[in-house]
Design an enzyme around this catalytic site. Structure first.
Site, PDB file in Angstrom:
ATOM      1  N   ASP A  31     -22.994 -52.799 -18.923  1.00  0.00           N
ATOM      2  CA  ASP A  31     -23.511 -54.270 -18.875  1.00  0.00           C
ATOM      3  C   ASP A  31     -25.079 -54.053 -19.125  1.00  0.00           C
ATOM      4  OD1 ASP A  31     -24.296 -57.021 -18.187  1.00  0.00           O
ATOM      5  OD2 ASP A  31     -22.115 -57.138 -18.097  1.00  0.00           O
ATOM      6  N   SER A  36     -26.039 -61.687 -16.238  1.00  0.00           N
ATOM      7  CA  SER A  36     -25.250 -61.396 -15.075  1.00  0.00           C
ATOM      8  C   SER A  36     -26.327 -60.607 -14.123  1.00  0.00           C
ATOM      9  CB  SER A  36     -24.343 -60.366 -15.364  1.00  0.00           C
ATOM     10  OG  SER A  36     -24.538 -59.349 -16.117  1.00  0.00           O
ATOM     11  N   ILE A  59     -24.420 -52.583 -25.621  1.00  0.00           N
ATOM     12  CA  ILE A  59     -23.321 -52.105 -26.767  1.00  0.00           C
ATOM     13  C   ILE A  59     -23.665 -51.896 -28.185  1.00  0.00           C
ATOM     14  CG2 ILE A  59     -21.502 -53.294 -25.454  1.00  0.00           C
ATOM     15  CD1 ILE A  59     -21.838 -55.617 -27.482  1.00  0.00           C
ATOM     16  N   LEU A  83     -22.535 -62.789 -26.541  1.00  0.00           N
ATOM     17  CA  LEU A  83     -23.073 -64.227 -26.316  1.00  0.00           C
ATOM     18  C   LEU A  83     -22.046 -65.103 -26.355  1.00  0.00           C
ATOM     19  CD1 LEU A  83     -26.380 -63.342 -28.158  1.00  0.00           C
ATOM     20  CD2 LEU A  83     -25.914 -63.085 -25.840  1.00  0.00           C
ATOM     21  N   TYR A 148     -20.758 -69.139 -33.116  1.00  0.00           N
ATOM     22  CA  TYR A 148     -20.092 -68.345 -32.181  1.00  0.00           C
ATOM     23  C   TYR A 148     -18.627 -68.189 -32.427  1.00  0.00           C
ATOM     24  CZ  TYR A 148     -17.524 -67.596 -27.617  1.00  0.00           C
ATOM     25  OH  TYR A 148     -16.750 -67.116 -26.748  1.00  0.00           O
ATOM     26  N   ILE A 216     -20.751 -87.459 -18.739  1.00  0.00           N
ATOM     27  CA  ILE A 216     -19.466 -87.066 -19.412  1.00  0.00           C
ATOM     28  C   ILE A 216     -19.682 -87.391 -20.818  1.00  0.00           C
ATOM     29  CG2 ILE A 216     -17.086 -87.981 -19.883  1.00  0.00           C
ATOM     30  CD1 ILE A 216     -17.201 -88.993 -17.055  1.00  0.00           C
ATOM     31  N   ARG A 230      -8.507 -80.427 -21.842  1.00  0.00           N
ATOM     32  CA  ARG A 230      -8.675 -79.096 -22.331  1.00  0.00           C
ATOM     33  C   ARG A 230      -7.702 -78.165 -21.500  1.00  0.00           C
ATOM     34  NH1 ARG A 230     -11.067 -81.044 -25.670  1.00  0.00           N
ATOM     35  NH2 ARG A 230     -13.227 -80.597 -26.255  1.00  0.00           N
ATOM     36  N   ARG A 290     -20.336 -85.113 -27.437  1.00  0.00           N
ATOM     37  CA  ARG A 290     -21.195 -84.000 -27.886  1.00  0.00           C
ATOM     38  C   ARG A 290     -20.833 -83.621 -29.259  1.00  0.00           C
ATOM     39  NH1 ARG A 290     -20.511 -78.841 -23.805  1.00  0.00           N
ATOM     40  NH2 ARG A 290     -18.203 -79.082 -24.572  1.00  0.00           N
TER      41      ARG A 290
HETATM   42  P1  NAD Z   1     -20.699 -63.579 -19.385  1.00  0.00           P
HETATM   43  O1  NAD Z   1     -21.773 -64.183 -20.202  1.00  0.00           O
HETATM   44  O2  NAD Z   1     -20.530 -64.020 -17.984  1.00  0.00           O
HETATM   45  O3  NAD Z   1     -20.240 -62.023 -19.604  1.00  0.00           O
HETATM   46  C1  NAD Z   1     -20.699 -61.409 -20.743  1.00  0.00           C
HETATM   47  C2  NAD Z   1     -21.569 -60.065 -20.190  1.00  0.00           C
HETATM   48  O4  NAD Z   1     -21.748 -59.201 -21.157  1.00  0.00           O
HETATM   49  C3  NAD Z   1     -22.717 -60.360 -19.500  1.00  0.00           C
HETATM   50  O5  NAD Z   1     -22.622 -59.663 -18.161  1.00  0.00           O
HETATM   51  C4  NAD Z   1     -23.763 -60.072 -19.919  1.00  0.00           C
HETATM   52  O6  NAD Z   1     -24.914 -59.529 -19.322  1.00  0.00           O
HETATM   53  C5  NAD Z   1     -23.134 -58.877 -20.978  1.00  0.00           C
HETATM   54  N1  NAD Z   1     -23.631 -58.617 -22.229  1.00  0.00           N
HETATM   55  C6  NAD Z   1     -24.217 -59.619 -23.063  1.00  0.00           C
HETATM   56  N2  NAD Z   1     -24.571 -58.840 -24.361  1.00  0.00           N
HETATM   57  C7  NAD Z   1     -24.553 -57.716 -23.996  1.00  0.00           C
HETATM   58  C8  NAD Z   1     -24.927 -56.413 -24.818  1.00  0.00           C
HETATM   59  N3  NAD Z   1     -25.487 -56.596 -25.877  1.00  0.00           N
HETATM   60  N4  NAD Z   1     -24.566 -55.178 -24.107  1.00  0.00           N
HETATM   61  C9  NAD Z   1     -24.284 -54.930 -23.082  1.00  0.00           C
HETATM   62  N5  NAD Z   1     -23.852 -55.964 -22.215  1.00  0.00           N
HETATM   63  C10 NAD Z   1     -23.924 -57.629 -22.614  1.00  0.00           C
HETATM   64  O7  NAD Z   1     -19.497 -64.251 -20.182  1.00  0.00           O
HETATM   65  P2  NAD Z   1     -17.921 -64.449 -19.790  1.00  0.00           P
HETATM   66  O8  NAD Z   1     -17.833 -65.836 -19.618  1.00  0.00           O
HETATM   67  O9  NAD Z   1     -17.435 -63.606 -18.566  1.00  0.00           O
HETATM   68  O10 NAD Z   1     -17.329 -64.102 -21.476  1.00  0.00           O
HETATM   69  C11 NAD Z   1     -16.841 -62.779 -21.646  1.00  0.00           C
HETATM   70  C12 NAD Z   1     -16.369 -62.738 -22.814  1.00  0.00           C
HETATM   71  O11 NAD Z   1     -15.288 -63.696 -23.140  1.00  0.00           O
HETATM   72  C13 NAD Z   1     -17.254 -62.930 -23.908  1.00  0.00           C
HETATM   73  O12 NAD Z   1     -17.165 -62.383 -25.215  1.00  0.00           O
HETATM   74  C14 NAD Z   1     -17.002 -64.458 -24.392  1.00  0.00           C
HETATM   75  O13 NAD Z   1     -17.188 -64.972 -25.677  1.00  0.00           O
HETATM   76  C15 NAD Z   1     -15.474 -64.477 -24.119  1.00  0.00           C
HETATM   77  N6  NAD Z   1     -14.885 -65.952 -23.970  1.00  0.00           N
HETATM   78  C16 NAD Z   1     -15.477 -66.418 -22.845  1.00  0.00           C
HETATM   79  C17 NAD Z   1     -14.934 -68.003 -22.512  1.00  0.00           C
HETATM   80  C18 NAD Z   1     -15.551 -68.788 -21.409  1.00  0.00           C
HETATM   81  O14 NAD Z   1     -15.456 -69.759 -21.399  1.00  0.00           O
HETATM   82  N7  NAD Z   1     -16.304 -68.092 -20.552  1.00  0.00           N
HETATM   83  C19 NAD Z   1     -14.027 -68.433 -23.455  1.00  0.00           C
HETATM   84  C20 NAD Z   1     -13.528 -67.677 -24.380  1.00  0.00           C
HETATM   85  C21 NAD Z   1     -13.879 -66.451 -24.814  1.00  0.00           C
HETATM   86  C1  UD1 Z   2     -16.805 -74.941 -24.899  1.00  0.00           C
HETATM   87  C2  UD1 Z   2     -16.896 -74.186 -26.173  1.00  0.00           C
HETATM   88  C3  UD1 Z   2     -15.821 -73.314 -26.630  1.00  0.00           C
HETATM   89  C4  UD1 Z   2     -15.671 -72.239 -25.311  1.00  0.00           C
HETATM   90  C5  UD1 Z   2     -15.331 -73.222 -24.064  1.00  0.00           C
HETATM   91  C6  UD1 Z   2     -14.710 -72.406 -22.934  1.00  0.00           C
HETATM   92  C7  UD1 Z   2     -18.254 -75.816 -27.217  1.00  0.00           C
HETATM   93  C8  UD1 Z   2     -18.096 -77.062 -28.493  1.00  0.00           C
HETATM   94  N1  UD1 Z   2     -17.057 -75.183 -27.153  1.00  0.00           N
HETATM   95  O1  UD1 Z   2     -15.450 -75.523 -25.126  1.00  0.00           O
HETATM   96  O2  UD1 Z   2     -16.184 -72.576 -27.825  1.00  0.00           O
HETATM   97  O3  UD1 Z   2     -14.651 -71.321 -25.673  1.00  0.00           O
HETATM   98  O4  UD1 Z   2     -16.238 -74.036 -23.904  1.00  0.00           O
HETATM   99  O5  UD1 Z   2     -16.071 -71.575 -22.566  1.00  0.00           O
HETATM  100  O6  UD1 Z   2     -19.353 -76.023 -26.745  1.00  0.00           O
HETATM  101  N2  UD1 Z   2     -18.060 -82.137 -20.932  1.00  0.00           N
HETATM  102  C9  UD1 Z   2     -18.634 -83.279 -20.149  1.00  0.00           C
HETATM  103  N3  UD1 Z   2     -19.677 -82.926 -19.871  1.00  0.00           N
HETATM  104  C10 UD1 Z   2     -20.281 -81.962 -19.710  1.00  0.00           C
HETATM  105  C11 UD1 Z   2     -19.787 -80.603 -20.297  1.00  0.00           C
HETATM  106  C12 UD1 Z   2     -18.433 -81.047 -20.677  1.00  0.00           C
HETATM  107  O7  UD1 Z   2     -17.997 -84.448 -20.461  1.00  0.00           O
HETATM  108  O8  UD1 Z   2     -21.646 -81.805 -19.217  1.00  0.00           O
HETATM  109  C13 UD1 Z   2     -16.561 -82.212 -21.476  1.00  0.00           C
HETATM  110  C14 UD1 Z   2     -16.463 -81.871 -22.802  1.00  0.00           C
HETATM  111  O9  UD1 Z   2     -16.804 -82.970 -23.652  1.00  0.00           O
HETATM  112  C15 UD1 Z   2     -15.151 -81.390 -22.899  1.00  0.00           C
HETATM  113  C16 UD1 Z   2     -14.675 -80.799 -21.574  1.00  0.00           C
HETATM  114  O10 UD1 Z   2     -15.619 -81.545 -20.541  1.00  0.00           O
HETATM  115  O11 UD1 Z   2     -14.220 -82.604 -23.257  1.00  0.00           O
HETATM  116  C17 UD1 Z   2     -14.846 -79.254 -21.354  1.00  0.00           C
HETATM  117  O12 UD1 Z   2     -15.916 -78.847 -22.011  1.00  0.00           O
HETATM  118  P1  UD1 Z   2     -16.410 -77.415 -21.895  1.00  0.00           P
HETATM  119  O13 UD1 Z   2     -16.347 -77.003 -20.339  1.00  0.00           O
HETATM  120  O14 UD1 Z   2     -17.697 -77.390 -22.451  1.00  0.00           O
HETATM  121  O15 UD1 Z   2     -15.273 -76.916 -22.750  1.00  0.00           O
HETATM  122  P2  UD1 Z   2     -15.108 -76.765 -24.317  1.00  0.00           P
HETATM  123  O16 UD1 Z   2     -15.994 -78.164 -24.986  1.00  0.00           O
HETATM  124  O17 UD1 Z   2     -13.330 -76.964 -24.382  1.00  0.00           O
END
Ligand code: NAD
Ligand code: UD1
Length: 336
Positions: A31, A36, A59, A83, A148, A216, A230, A290
């Protein structure tokens, strides 16, 4: 087995490390702490009684990656580093493609050089784009609507091409729905640097007094209460899904699984459940929709159940309770 977890200090990665360590695996974390805190490593050790190895670095550094893979004799890689903010990705596309696509390419190259060919990739339901039918299954057309999502789909494509060229690889692509919640201990949870954009961390901060109100984003969607719906999944269930996918990696192949609960909740469902659990009012106002938001989406997670023997077990109450427990124990996050 020794498992390399990139992004292992992050929100989802830290929970995966806990599950792996509790299953008896050894864990090496790579990391760069861009989103983080190093404190997370101590918290993982406090929960499991075992400390993961930390290799701080990026990475996109192939030499570093190969050396870590060889030094610790890693058998498989779970790749989460990247990211993840959809809105930000529109403004910083080069950073997103650099970190998410080039970073993944460097990792696969280093793995090839070190002859490590078991790989689990964190993808997202965002790759599906606007639903043509619901629930999304893994065969749903792929048409991500943002940078993304496209960066994630590019990595999926690279994996498919690599597998076609060398079927010796074992690949698992995990498409997450909406991960929320925290470890039941309250020691690890979601604490992104900067302002969160996702619903649940904002609600937790409002309940905890760290933020004044939730806006919202739209109450005129064609859903029962007008707000977006969701498929929220507890991060501990998600972590267990990775352990199940890892066991399945013993066989070569390229497999894709949705990791979700398979049922959607509205913004008001989440607010009301969180209020009930925390016994705090969630102040909110109604804003415009949004950009890029979809009324509703949720998973068909049958493939993960059939092939991995995994399904999400924790309900919305448990997601909110564990989120709230983390907020109460860490009112200012890891740095508090
Ligand atoms: P996060 O940002 O908490 O974790 C990602 C970690 O990767 C962090 O600790 C960051 O410091 C590290 N990092 C970023 N760029 C780096 C690099 N170039 N080299 C080394 N370390 C690096 O995010 P998360 O929510 O834990 O998500 C983890 C993975 O899951 C991501 O790939 C994200 O796209 C995917 N994902 C997350 C969600 C979500 O809602 N959290 C949903 C779908 C997919
Ligand atoms: C977002 C990302 C998606 C990612 C997912 C989980 C977008 C367009 N998509 O999805 O790529 O995989 O997060 O990390 O950003 N909401 C509010 N107010 C807020 C925040 C959210 O009303 O301040 C609502 C949104 O409109 C949605 C729901 O809450 O209906 C969930 O939102 P969010 O947690 O951001 O997730 P996603 O939109 O599903």
């Amino acid at each position: 087995m020794t498992i390399l977890v990139t992004g292992g200090a992050g929100y989802i990665g830290s929970h995966i490390c806990v599950s792996l360590l509790l299953q008896g695996h050894s864990v090496v974390i790579i990391d760069n702490f861009s989103n983080s805190y190093a404190e997370v490593i101590e918290r993982i050790a406090a929960i499991t009684g075992k400390k993961p190895v930390l290799a701080k670095g990026d990475i996109r550094d192939r030499t570093f990656l190969k050396s870590v893979l060889e030094t610790y004799k890693c058998s498989a890689v779970i790749h989460l580093a990247g990211l993840k903010a959809v809105g930000e990705s529109a403004h910083r596309p080069l950073d997103y493609y650099d970190c998410n696509v080039y970073g993944s390419l460097c990792l696969l190259q280093a793995m090839q050089a070190a002859n490590v060919k078991k790989f689990i990739f964190s993808s997202t339901a965002t790759v599906y784009g606007v639903p043509q039918y619901l629930p999304y299954d893994e065969k749903h057309p792929l048409a991500p609507e943002n940078v993304y999502g496209r960066s994630k789909l590019m990595v999926e494509t690279i994996m498919a091409d690599l597998y076609a060229a060398d079927p010796g690889w074992s690949f698992s692509i995990l498409r997450y729905f909406n991960p929320v919640g925290a470890h039941e201990s309250g020691l690890i949870g979601e604490d992104p640097r900067g302002h969160p954009n996702n619903l649940m961390p904002i609600i937790a901060q409002v309940a905890g007094g760290r933020r004044e109100k939730l806006t919202i984003w739209g109450n005129d969607y064609p859903t029962a209460d007008g707000t977006g719906r969701r498929d929220y999944i507890h991060v501990a269930d998600l972590a267990e899904g990775h352990v199940a996918a890892l066991a399945h990696l013993e066989k070569a192949g390229l497999n894709i699984y949705n990791l979700g609960c398979g049922r959607p909740y509205s913004v008001f469902d989440v607010i009301h459940t969180f209020e009930h659990i925390s016994n705090r009012p969630i102040n909110y106002d109604i804003g415009p929709r949004r950009a890029g938001d979809i009324a509703e989406f949720y998973a068909n997670a049958a493939a993960a159940k059939d092939k991995l023997g995994w399904e999400a077990k924790r309900d919305l109450r448990s997601m909110c309770a564990d989120m709230w427990n983390f907020q109460v124990k860490n009112p200012q996050g890891y740095q508090g």
